[in-house]
Design an enzyme around this catalytic site. Structure first.
Site, PDB file in Angstrom:
ATOM      1  N   CYS A   1     -10.212  -9.267  15.769  1.00 35.60           N
ATOM      2  CA  CYS A   1      -9.138  -9.244  14.773  1.00 35.60           C
ATOM      3  C   CYS A   1      -9.544  -8.570  13.463  1.00 35.60           C
ATOM      4  CB  CYS A   1      -8.690 -10.668  14.472  1.00 35.60           C
ATOM      5  SG  CYS A   1      -7.400 -10.725  13.220  1.00 35.60           S
TER       6      CYS A   1
ATOM      7  N   ASP B   1      -6.937   3.540  10.360  1.00 39.60           N
ATOM      8  CA  ASP B   1      -6.604   2.986   9.046  1.00 39.60           C
ATOM      9  C   ASP B   1      -7.806   3.283   8.165  1.00 39.60           C
ATOM     10  OD1 ASP B   1      -5.022   1.693   7.189  1.00 39.60           O
ATOM     11  OD2 ASP B   1      -4.634  -0.038   8.486  1.00 39.60           O
TER      12      ASP B   1
ATOM     13  N   LYS C   1      -2.860   4.494   6.927  1.00 38.83           N
ATOM     14  CA  LYS C   1      -3.059   4.926   8.317  1.00 38.83           C
ATOM     15  C   LYS C   1      -2.777   6.420   8.446  1.00 38.83           C
ATOM     16  CE  LYS C   1      -1.453   0.519  10.282  1.00 38.83           C
ATOM     17  NZ  LYS C   1      -0.911  -0.089   9.049  1.00 38.83           N
TER      18      LYS C   1
ATOM     19  N   ASP D   1     -10.693  -1.295  13.197  1.00 39.22           N
ATOM     20  CA  ASP D   1     -11.183  -1.253  11.817  1.00 39.22           C
ATOM     21  C   ASP D   1     -12.625  -1.750  11.777  1.00 39.22           C
ATOM     22  OD1 ASP D   1      -8.658  -0.420  10.841  1.00 39.22           O
ATOM     23  OD2 ASP D   1      -7.944  -2.476  11.047  1.00 39.22           O
TER      24      ASP D   1
ATOM     25  N   ARG E   1       0.822  -1.205   0.000  1.00 33.06           N
ATOM     26  CA  ARG E   1       0.000   0.000   0.000  1.00 33.06           C
ATOM     27  C   ARG E   1       0.854   1.250   0.000  1.00 33.06           C
ATOM     28  NH1 ARG E   1      -4.137  -0.766   4.065  1.00 33.06           N
ATOM     29  NH2 ARG E   1      -5.199  -1.661   2.274  1.00 33.06           N
ATOM     30  N   TYR E   2       1.934   1.241   0.768  1.00 31.36           N
ATOM     31  CA  TYR E   2       2.833   2.390   0.844  1.00 31.36           C
ATOM     32  C   TYR E   2       3.982   2.171  -0.139  1.00 31.36           C
ATOM     33  CZ  TYR E   2       0.405   3.227   5.268  1.00 31.36           C
ATOM     34  OH  TYR E   2      -0.543   3.450   6.230  1.00 31.36           O
TER      35      TYR E   2
ATOM     36  N   CYS F   1      -8.031 -13.532  18.472  1.00 32.57           N
ATOM     37  CA  CYS F   1      -8.621 -12.360  19.116  1.00 32.57           C
ATOM     38  C   CYS F   1      -9.976 -12.095  18.478  1.00 32.57           C
ATOM     39  CB  CYS F   1      -7.719 -11.146  18.933  1.00 32.57           C
ATOM     40  SG  CYS F   1      -6.004 -11.478  19.357  1.00 32.57           S
TER      41      CYS F   1
ATOM     42  N   ARG G   1       7.216  -0.010   1.664  1.00 32.86           N
ATOM     43  CA  ARG G   1       7.145  -1.165   2.574  1.00 32.86           C
ATOM     44  C   ARG G   1       5.933  -2.038   2.270  1.00 32.86           C
ATOM     45  NH1 ARG G   1       5.632   3.559   4.645  1.00 32.86           N
ATOM     46  NH2 ARG G   1       4.215   3.765   6.423  1.00 32.86           N
TER      47      ARG G   1
ATOM     48  N   CYS H   1      -2.678 -18.259  14.677  1.00 35.47           N
ATOM     49  CA  CYS H   1      -2.334 -17.448  15.838  1.00 35.47           C
ATOM     50  C   CYS H   1      -2.406 -18.324  17.071  1.00 35.47           C
ATOM     51  CB  CYS H   1      -3.318 -16.291  16.008  1.00 35.47           C
ATOM     52  SG  CYS H   1      -3.416 -15.248  14.557  1.00 35.47           S
TER      53      CYS H   1
ATOM     54  N   ARG I   1      -8.147  -9.087  10.650  1.00 32.11           N
ATOM     55  CA  ARG I   1      -8.076 -10.036   9.531  1.00 32.11           C
ATOM     56  C   ARG I   1      -8.929 -11.253   9.840  1.00 32.11           C
ATOM     57  NH1 ARG I   1      -2.401  -8.492   9.016  1.00 32.11           N
ATOM     58  NH2 ARG I   1      -2.481  -6.588   7.797  1.00 32.11           N
TER      59      ARG I   1
HETATM   60  C1  LIG Z   1       0.205  -0.773   8.869  1.00 32.36           C
HETATM   61  C2  LIG Z   1       0.723  -1.104   7.573  1.00 32.36           C
HETATM   62  C3  LIG Z   1       2.076  -0.935   7.266  1.00 32.36           C
HETATM   63  C4  LIG Z   1       3.086  -0.424   8.264  1.00 32.36           C
HETATM   64  O1  LIG Z   1       2.814   0.918   8.516  1.00 32.36           O
HETATM   65  P1  LIG Z   1       3.738   1.751   9.534  1.00 32.36           P
HETATM   66  O2  LIG Z   1       3.015   3.045   9.663  1.00 32.36           O
HETATM   67  O3  LIG Z   1       5.078   1.867   8.901  1.00 32.36           O
HETATM   68  O4  LIG Z   1       3.795   0.981  10.811  1.00 32.36           O
HETATM   69  C5  LIG Z   1       2.495  -1.223   5.997  1.00 32.36           C
HETATM   70  N1  LIG Z   1       1.630  -1.671   5.050  1.00 32.36           N
HETATM   71  C6  LIG Z   1       0.324  -1.856   5.328  1.00 32.36           C
HETATM   72  C7  LIG Z   1      -0.560  -2.350   4.263  1.00 32.36           C
HETATM   73  C8  LIG Z   1      -0.175  -1.588   6.600  1.00 32.36           C
HETATM   74  O5  LIG Z   1      -1.457  -1.787   6.867  1.00 32.36           O
HETATM   75  S1  SF4 Z   2      -5.162  -9.716  16.229  1.00 32.30           S
HETATM   76 FE1  SF4 Z   2      -5.702 -11.265  14.682  1.00 32.30          FE
HETATM   77  S2  SF4 Z   2      -3.784 -11.713  13.644  1.00 32.30           S
HETATM   78 FE2  SF4 Z   2      -3.253 -10.715  15.573  1.00 32.30          FE
HETATM   79  S3  SF4 Z   2      -2.956 -12.371  17.056  1.00 32.30           S
HETATM   80 FE3  SF4 Z   2      -5.073 -11.715  17.248  1.00 32.30          FE
HETATM   81  S4  SF4 Z   2      -6.205 -13.081  15.874  1.00 32.30           S
HETATM   82 FE4  SF4 Z   2      -4.069 -13.223  15.298  1.00 32.30          FE
END
Ligand SMILES: *Cc1c(COP(=O)(O)O)cnc(C)c1O
Ligand code: SF4
Length: 351
Positions: free
Chosen positions: A118, A313, A320, A276, A98-99, A115, A102, A111, A120
Site C-alpha cells: 500500500c 506518480d 502523475k 510508489d 495537488r491538481y 495490502c 480535484r 480497509c 499509504r
Molecule cells: C491520483 C490523484 C488524483 C486523481 O488523479 P486522476 O489522474 O484524475 O485520476 C487527484 N489528486 C491526487 C493527489 C492524486 O494522487
Molecule cells: S491499497 Fe492500501 S488503501 Fe487501498 S485497500 Fe489496500 S491497504 Fe487499503
C-alpha cells in the site's frame, strides 16, 4: 430476506470481524513460523478477511503475496514513508489538493484487507478519519476551483452506509463540486460490501464514478463479478486501477488476462500504477522497462478499451504522468516513421 431487512450486523461487517490479524492465527492455518511474521505486523498491521483469505491457493501465490506480511518489508532501505509528499499538499488533515480542480479526501483509514504494497502504508490502519471530515468539507466548500472530489483512504466503503451517505450528500450539496469519485478495493477484497442499500445510495448521488482496484485474475470470482454487475446495472461507470507488482502481475500474459476479463465485468481499465517508493514495499518493485513492455504487449492485442494508462506518480509531489512505449521511430522534414504493435515500420507523410 434482503440485506436491508436482516438483523443488526450486515454480513460484510461480520466477515470483517472474522479477519485474521495475528501471526498466530495465520500460522494456525498455514505451515509457517509466527515469529518473523509477528515482527512485521508490529510495524505494519495485517488484516486478511475470510473472503480474501479463501482466494489463497497456496503460500506464495499472487493473492498470498498481496495479503501476507513478508520479512522483506522490514528490510526496505530505500523507500520513504511519504514519497509523494502528500502531507505537504494537505491544506487540512486528510485532504490532498495537488491538481487545480480535484482533491482526494481520505475518508477512512481502514480497509477490508491491508495490502502489503500500500502507498499509504504510513497511515492505513492507524487513526480515525472521522474528526477531520468537517474541516475537509469546509475547505472544499470555500475552494470553488475544486470540481471533483475523490474519496479514497484507506477505503471509503469501510464507512457505514449512513456515514457514507451523509458525506456524499454534503459534497453533492456544494455547487461547484460537479463530480464525485470513489476509489475502493472492496468490490475485489470483500465484495459482500456491495449490498442493495449501498448501490442505492451511490446511485442517488450521481454523477459518481467508481474505480475498483484489481491486481490479478484470481481476484475475479463469482462474488466480485456480482458486485461489479450490481454497480454497473445501477448505471455507475466502473474503472479499475491496478498496481504493477513483482510476483503478482509483472507478466504480460497475466495482465492480458486481467484486463480482458475486467472488460467483461463492464469495468474499464484506467490506470496501471508504477509502485510508489514507499517504505516497506521494495520487494514488489518492477523495473519501468518491464511495465512499458507489458503495455506494449497489450496495445494491439486486446481491445483498446482494455489498455490502461501506465502512470508514475512523481516523487516529491509532481503528480502523475503517463509512460508510453515509443512508437515514433524517426522524424524527418516531410515524413515520420512510426512502428506498429508488431514492430513493423510505416511511413506517415506530413504533406
Ligand atoms: C491520483 C490523484 C488524483 C486523481 O488523479 P486522476 O489522474 O484524475 O485520476 C487527484 N489528486 C491526487 C493527489 C492524486 O494522487
Ligand atoms: S491499497 Fe492500501 S488503501 Fe487501498 S485497500 Fe489496500 S491497504 Fe487499503
Amino acid at each position: 430476506m434482503t440485506e436491508s431487512q436482516s438483523s443488526s450486523t450486515p454480513r460484510w461487517k461480520a466477515l470483517l470481524a472474522e479477519s485474521v490479524t495475528t501471526a498466530e492465527a495465520l500460522a494456525g492455518r498455514f505451515d509457517l513460523s509466527p515469529e518473523p511474521l509477528a515482527a512485521v505486523i508490529r510495524t505494519f498491521p495485517m488484516r486478511i478477511n475470510p473472503y480474501y483469505l479463501s482466494l489463497i491457493r497456496e503460500p506464495g501465490d499472487p493473492i498470498w503475496r498481496q495479503a501476507v506480511p513478508d520479512a522483506a518489508e522490514l528490510a526496505d532501505a530505500v523507500g520513504s514513508a511519504d514519497p509523494l509528499c502528500e502531507e505537504a499538499c494537505s491544506p487540512v488533515p486528510g485532504l490532498i489538493h495537488r491538481y487545480p480542480d480535484r482533491v482526494v479526501l481520505l475518508a477512512s483509514e481502514q480497509c477490508a484487507m491491508f495490502c502489503r504494497f500500500c502507498m499509504r502504508k504510513r497511515r492505513v490502519g492507524t487513526m480515525a478519519a472521522k474528526d477531520r471530515r468537517a474541516a475537509a468539507i469546509d475547505y472544499i466548500r470555500r475552494t470553488p476551483a475544486v470540481h471533483e472530489v475523490v474519496l479514497s483512504g484507506g477505503d471509503p466503503l469501510m464507512l457505514a452506509d449512513t456515514d457514507l451517505a451523509r458525506l456524499l450528500e454534503q459534497l453533492r450539496a456544494i455547487g461547484h463540486v460537479r463530480l464525485l469519485r470513489i476509489h475502493s478495493r472492496m468490490p475485489c477484497t470483500l465484495p459482500q460490501r456491495v449490498t442493495d442499500d449501498l448501490v442505492r445510495l451511490l446511485r442517488d448521488v450521481q454523477p459518481l464514478y467508481f474505480n475498483i482496484h484489481f491486481n490479478h485474475p484470481l481476484e475475479i470470482t463469482d462474488r466480485s463479478r456480482d458486485a461489479c454487475a450490481r454497480l454497473a446495472d445501477a448505471g455507475i461507470p466502473l474503472g479499475s486501477q491496478t498496481v504493477l507488482l513483482k510476483g503478482v502481475n509483472d507478466d504480460a500474459a497475466v495482465m492480458h488476462q486481467l484486463m480482458e476479463t475486467l472488460l467483461t465485468l463492464r469495468v474499464r481499465p484506467y490506470y496501471l500504477h508504477q509502485l510508489d517508493r514507499v517504505c516497506g514495499t521494495a520487494h514488489f518493485r518492477v523495473p519501468l522497462e518491464k511495465g512499458l513492455a507489458i503495455i506494449q504487449h497489450l496495445r494491439g492485442r486486446i481491445s483498446g478499451m482494455g489498455v490502461p494508462h501506465y502512470m508514475i506518480d512523481l516523487p516529491g509531489g509532481g503528480g502523475k504522468v503517463p509512460l508510453t512505449p515509443e512508437y515514433v521511430v524517426a522524424q524527418h522534414a516531410d515524413h515520420w516513421i512510426l512502428r506498429n504493435f508488431e514492430n513493423r515500420p510505416f511511413r506517415y507523410s506530413l504533406h
